[in-house]
Design a protein around this motif. Structure first.
Motif, short mmCIF file in Angstrom:
data_model
loop_
_atom_site.label_atom_id
_atom_site.label_comp_id
_atom_site.label_asym_id
_atom_site.label_seq_id
_atom_site.Cartn_x
_atom_site.Cartn_y
_atom_site.Cartn_z
N UNK A 425 4.49 5.34 -2.92
CA UNK A 425 5.38 4.86 -3.23
C UNK A 425 5.96 4.05 -2.40
N UNK A 426 5.40 3.09 -1.14
CA UNK A 426 6.34 1.59 -0.55
C UNK A 426 4.46 0.97 0.25
N UNK A 427 4.01 1.57 -0.44
CA UNK A 427 2.50 0.49 -0.31
C UNK A 427 2.13 -0.33 -1.06
N UNK A 428 0.99 -1.56 -0.84
CA UNK A 428 0.44 -2.45 -1.37
C UNK A 428 -1.01 -1.17 -1.78
N UNK A 429 -0.84 -0.99 -3.08
CA UNK A 429 -1.78 -0.05 -3.50
C UNK A 429 -3.48 -0.32 -3.47
N UNK A 430 -4.07 -1.47 -4.41
CA UNK A 430 -4.19 -1.87 -3.76
C UNK A 430 -5.73 -2.96 -3.14
N UNK A 431 -4.53 -2.49 -2.28
CA UNK A 431 -4.49 -3.92 -0.70
C UNK A 431 -4.51 -4.81 -1.20
N UNK A 432 -4.61 -6.09 0.30
CA UNK A 432 -4.05 -7.26 -0.57
C UNK A 432 -5.66 -8.32 -0.95
N UNK A 634 2.59 -4.60 4.76
CA UNK A 634 2.53 -4.26 2.94
C UNK A 634 1.67 -2.97 2.83
N UNK A 635 0.24 -3.12 2.91
CA UNK A 635 -0.79 -2.71 2.68
C UNK A 635 -1.57 -1.23 3.34
N UNK A 636 -0.46 -1.16 4.42
CA UNK A 636 -1.17 -0.35 5.11
C UNK A 636 -2.21 -0.15 6.80
N UNK A 637 -2.03 -1.48 6.26
CA UNK A 637 -3.44 -1.69 7.39
C UNK A 637 -2.63 -2.09 8.82
N UNK A 638 -2.73 -1.25 9.41
CA UNK A 638 -1.96 -1.32 10.99
C UNK A 638 -2.65 -2.21 12.58
N UNK A 691 -5.92 0.87 15.08
CA UNK A 691 -5.63 -0.48 14.55
C UNK A 691 -6.34 -0.95 14.43
N UNK A 692 -6.82 -2.02 13.30
CA UNK A 692 -7.41 -2.47 12.63
C UNK A 692 -8.07 -1.69 11.22
N UNK A 693 -7.32 -0.73 11.01
CA UNK A 693 -7.74 -0.26 10.10
C UNK A 693 -6.70 -0.08 9.18
N UNK A 694 -7.17 0.33 7.61
CA UNK A 694 -6.24 0.20 6.63
C UNK A 694 -5.95 1.86 5.93
N UNK A 695 -5.16 2.67 6.44
CA UNK A 695 -5.21 3.70 5.58
C UNK A 695 -4.59 4.18 4.45
N UNK A 696 -5.13 4.10 3.38
CA UNK A 696 -4.89 4.16 1.68
C UNK A 696 -4.46 5.21 1.48
N UNK A 697 -3.38 5.32 0.23
CA UNK A 697 -2.12 6.52 0.48
C UNK A 697 -2.87 7.75 -0.58
N UNK A 698 -2.84 8.76 0.32
CA UNK A 698 -4.17 9.76 -0.31
C UNK A 698 -3.51 10.20 -1.81
#
Lengths: 746, 148
Positions: A425-432, A634-638, A691-698
């Motif tokens: 509900x607060x991430x860019x779920x399809x990734x940039x 915003x896409x969850x990439x740390x 770091x340098x990994x994207x964790x998508x929403x579960x």
């Protein structure tokens, strides 16, 4: 020198020569061989390479990976005798890149369309009457490409000679010296002498704004800037005027480059025609130390390289990251670095009884704060994290405020009622980078051009490449791609949700629809109703599927995603009004009038921006170029920033200040090093440690309960009024002030 | 022996013109055993304490320090080396101490040297202990600098 003098010496005393020729070692006869006269003769006389030679293995240029979209369609070509498999549509230049051969070029750029006008990439192809422009020629199966034959070398020398004919002798005063493609390629591929004795032509300079400095005499008419502006930035500002040697690049009318990606032409231009105006004459590239770090001016987290000389940041350059920002950065990222030198807080300060600030030592400042914090009740303590805070400092702040007994700690930009239970509900779920696969965009209450310029660039790329359609609901705004304006407020959203709007058919027919909701909507009172309407649209049109999740939320600030992951949310609306102790950790967007007059305000930050004037104690912290902090985009990439310059004055890192304050206040936090803080973060939000990994929403929207509220009718308002002034650093920057005065559309 | 005990001489105004030629560095080398070295240490301490009024007069330390504080500093510095047992090492340390004392009495140093090295500042015994005694390493490092 030697041959000429010898030749002249040989002419004068002819008799001496005849007598002394055999024994004089300093004279030699000038001979020429047929191989040296012309490239064709040289090619003829070269020995044939032995057949069935075992060639050493080669890697693609720059360690690139080759992606075969259709593995059956791979063709085989031979580059310098080396067989290499390439996908079907590849050009000769790309095939040579796969084979590890870097062909010189000026006008070709891998992200722009092919022009083929510089002719520097000429290579010899067997059975071809003349050398071919490898950037434009498609590779055919069985083609034998030769890049190091005398014909190819002669072609390169010739092209270089032509380019340098009208090029001014500006190297000592040109900013591009040391990183100039023309310099490097003339050293590597050009001939050692020139034959030009006429007058060079010169071109009048164009005014493109306060960011891009133009010296058009140096332009080699490669048209990279023209293609960039029209394709990537989406504005047709630049064009080529005239023909032949009178060609000029410019805006035909007296227009400035107002695009937010205009600074990227500085990187693209191979010569010093377009350079950075704020960086003009400041430094040479070899005296700068490059530090690879992350930008925090928006929630995208573009990868940058900070070039610094000593304690000063001299310029900011983009870094390649295919998933987030490709090779571009916005103007705000690129040019706001001079705000790091102005209005910096360097010493702890306490406000005296006469209202003026007095510089004190850290001991005294922390002792004062530690005393006061024990005199207020637990629920009167409020901590607010700013938009540039890193995850470590927010973790320590939350721990400290919680241990003092209060639950009022949040990040600015998250209004009351934003819950962080479900990450989707607060991430860019399809990734940039996943936005490239969308074929229909619906922008709800967001203007990506000013909120996240890199996301906008990605949408522009998708629209251009696959003809995607874009529609938006919100205030009328300028977009650099064609889009339909559906409406201004929640009414249009309700119509689409109920199926009454004509746009619904387009939504149903789209294969991969993407809905982008702006985080500015989180601050509305009817937020729940709006977000549930969006989710019902998503559900009705199959937007969220196992293979494609098109429901995206575009955050505004770099710290928001990490704050929501760590749980810094605002629980009660009255917390600020009834606070007696307010701890602002870089929070400048807080409405200072809402803080009660008798509250004790501690401001911890790096710039003396808005909230400092209300503070009672100032604790100086370090900016993002000076600390190692974790940011989630915003896409969850740390990602992590790296310190490039030392801290200013007596400033400390944010988390260290809060940890020291906690110790002085008697609260024992169980960590005292950055590894300890990170292991604490790991127990709260483990994705922030990877770091340098994207964790998508579960989980998806199916878990959310029904919403009973009704939407109000106030139309959506723009969130960012001034693109160039959004955070403390940009507000302190002189370049940003110039830009907002000159470049904003009034 | 008298000359050896009161080996520090206050220079009068005439002798100030040639300050470094008249002083006598009075500690002879080669103590035979530990007892003699100990005796020399105490002699040195006494000589130093007896020159404290001169030092306070030369460098105008009347409002800055009390003589007892200076005596404490000197004794602390001697006590710092209390673990040494080799007479030759003690002799060398005494030589260096005497050299330092002579320099100070000869006005070869300046006020800020005395204040910085013997009155206030980090590393001095009276300063470590009062404020930072119960604090953790983290806090001590935090107060010093950002990089630790």
């Amino acid at each position: 020198m030697g041959v000429g003098i010898l030749a002249s010496r040989a002419i004068r005393p002819a008799s001496r020569l005849l007598r002394s020729q055999p024994s004089n070692l300093f004279l030699r006869t000038i001979v020429s061989k047929p191989e040296l006269q012309s490239p064709e003769a040289a090619a003829v006389s070269q020995p044939e390479p032995p057949k069935n030679q075992i060639l050493p293995p080669r890697n693609p240029v720059g360690g690139a990976r080759v992606h075969f979209t259709n593995p059956e369609d791979a063709i085989e070509v031979f580059v310098d005798g080396y067989a290499v498999k390439v996908p079907k549509g590849f050009t000769v230049l790309q095939a040579c890149e796969v084979a590890g051969v870097d062909i010189p070029r000026f006008c070709y750029h891998s992200r722009l369309s092919i022009a083929g006008n510089c002719r520097m990439c000429l290579v010899e192809v067997e059975k071809s009457p003349k050398p071919v422009a490898s950037c434009a020629m498609p590779a055919l199966p069985g083609m034998k490409i030769k890049t190091d034959t005398p014909i190819a070398k002669k072609a390169r020398e010739g092209v270089m000679e032509f380019l340098l004919m009208n090029h001014p002798l500006d190297c000592p005063i040109c900013d591009q010296g040391g990183e100039c493609d023309l310099q490097d390629q003339s050293m590597a591929f050009g001939s050692d002498r020139g034959r030009f004795t006429e007058m060079k032509r010169s071109v009048v300079d164009k005014n493109l704004g306060p960011l891009v400095k133009t010296v058009m005499t140096r332009c080699i008419q490669c048209t990279r800037c023209v293609r960039f502006a029209s394709e990537v930035a989406g504005v047709q500002d630049l064009g080529m005027l005239g023909r032949g040697s009178g060609e000029e690049i410019g805006t035909y009318v007296e227009k400035l480059m107002t695009s937010e990606l205009s600074g990227n032409v500085i990187d693209i231009c191979p010569v010093g025609a377009l350079t950075s105006k704020p960086f003009a004459f400041k430094a040479r590239n070899w005296e700068l130390k490059g530090t690879e770090t992350i930008d925090v001016s928006d929630a995208v987290g573009s990868n940058i390289r900070v070039d610094s000389r000593g304690p000063e940041v001299m310029r900011i350059i983009p870094r390649l990251n295919e998933d987030i920002n490709e090779e571009w950065i916005s103007d705000k990222t690129r040019f706001s670095y001079d705000g790091l030198k102005r209005q910096r807080l360097s010493d702890p300060m306490i406000r005296d009884s006469d209202g003026r600030f007095k510089a004190v030592s850290w001991r005294d400042a922390l002792a004062v704060v530690g005393d006061i914090i024990h005199q207020v009740k637990s629920d009167e303590i409020v901590g607010i994290a700013g938009q540039l805070s890193d995850a470590e400092s927010m973790m320590v702040l939350k721990d400290f405020v919680n241990r003092m007994g209060s639950d009022n700690v949040w990040c600015e930009g998250t209004a009351v009622g934003v819950d962080a239970d479900l990450r989707y509900s607060y991430l860019m779920n399809s990734s940039i980078s996943g936005l490239e696969n969308a074929d229909l965009f619906l922008l709800v209450g967001t203007q990506p051009r000013v909120e996240a310029a890199m996301v906008n660039a990605r949408i522009c790329k998708t629209v251009r490449a696959s003809n995607a359609k874009v529609a938006y609901i919100g205030p009328p705004a300028d977009f650099n791609y064609d889009c339909k304006h559906l409406g201004t407020g929640p009414d249009t959203l309700k119509e689409i949700a109920e199926g009454r709007h004509p746009f619904c058919s387009a939504l149903k027919n789209a294969k991969n629809p993407a809905i982008i909701v702006g985080a500015g909507l989180f601050n509305r009172t009817d937020k729940d109703a709006i977000l549930s309407a969006v989710e019902s649209i998503a559900q009705a049109n199959n937007v969220v599927r196992p293979d494609w999740n098109g429901l995206n939320y575009l955050l505004l600030y770099a710290a928001q995603a990490a704050a929501l992951d760590l749980g810094l949310i605002q629980q009660s609306a009255k917390a600020l009004e009834s606070a007696k102790f307010v701890y602002l950790m870089g929070a400048d967007d807080v409405d200072v009038d809402k803080i009660p007059k008798d509250a004790f305000v501690v401001y911890q930050g790096h710039h003396g921006d808005k909230a400092v004037y209300r503070a009672n104690v100032i604790l100086p912290a370090s900016a993002f170029t000076e600390k190692e902090g974790t940011y989630e985009n915003t896409e969850g990439f740390t990602q992590q920033t790296v310190p490039a310059v030392p801290t200013v004055g007596d400033a400390r890192d944010d988390w260290k200040i809060v940890r020291a304050l906690s110790e002085v206040s008697g609260v024992n936090l169980p960590y005292n090093s950055i590894e300890g803080v990170r292991s604490r973060i790991k127990s709260v939000a483990p994705n922030l440690v990877h770091t340098d990994e994207r964790e998508p929403a579960a989980f998806g929207p199916s878990l959310k309960p029904e919403c009973k509220e009704t939407m109000s009718t106030t139309p959506f308002k723009p969130v960012v009024e001034n693109f160039y002034m959004t955070n403390a650093i940009t507000r302190a920057s002189k370049i940003m002030a110039q830009c907002s005065a000159v470049l904003l559309k009034k | 022996e008298e000359k050896k005990r009161f080996s520090i001489q206050r220079l009068n105004k005439h002798q100030m013109a040639a300050p470094f030629t008249l002083r006598k560095i009075g500690v002879p080398p080669n103590s035979a055993n530990l007892t003699e070295a100990r005796r020399r240490v105490f002699d040195f301490f006494r000589a130093a304490c007896r020159s404290i009024p001169t030092i306070m007069d030369i460098y105008n330390l009347q409002d800055v320090v009390a003589p007892s504080q200076l005596r404490f500093t000197i004794s602390a510095q001697i006590r710092n080396n209390a673990h040494v047992t080799d007479p030759k090492v003690i002799d060398l340390l005494l030589f260096k101490g005497m050299e330092e004392l002579t320099d100070i009495v000869d006005h070869a140093k300046q006020r800020h040297h005395i204040i910085g090295q013997y009155v206030v500042g980090e590393g001095l015994v009276q300063n470590t202990g009062s404020k930072d005694q119960g604090k953790s390493d983290f806090l001590k490092n935090f107060y010093t600098s950002n990089y630790f």
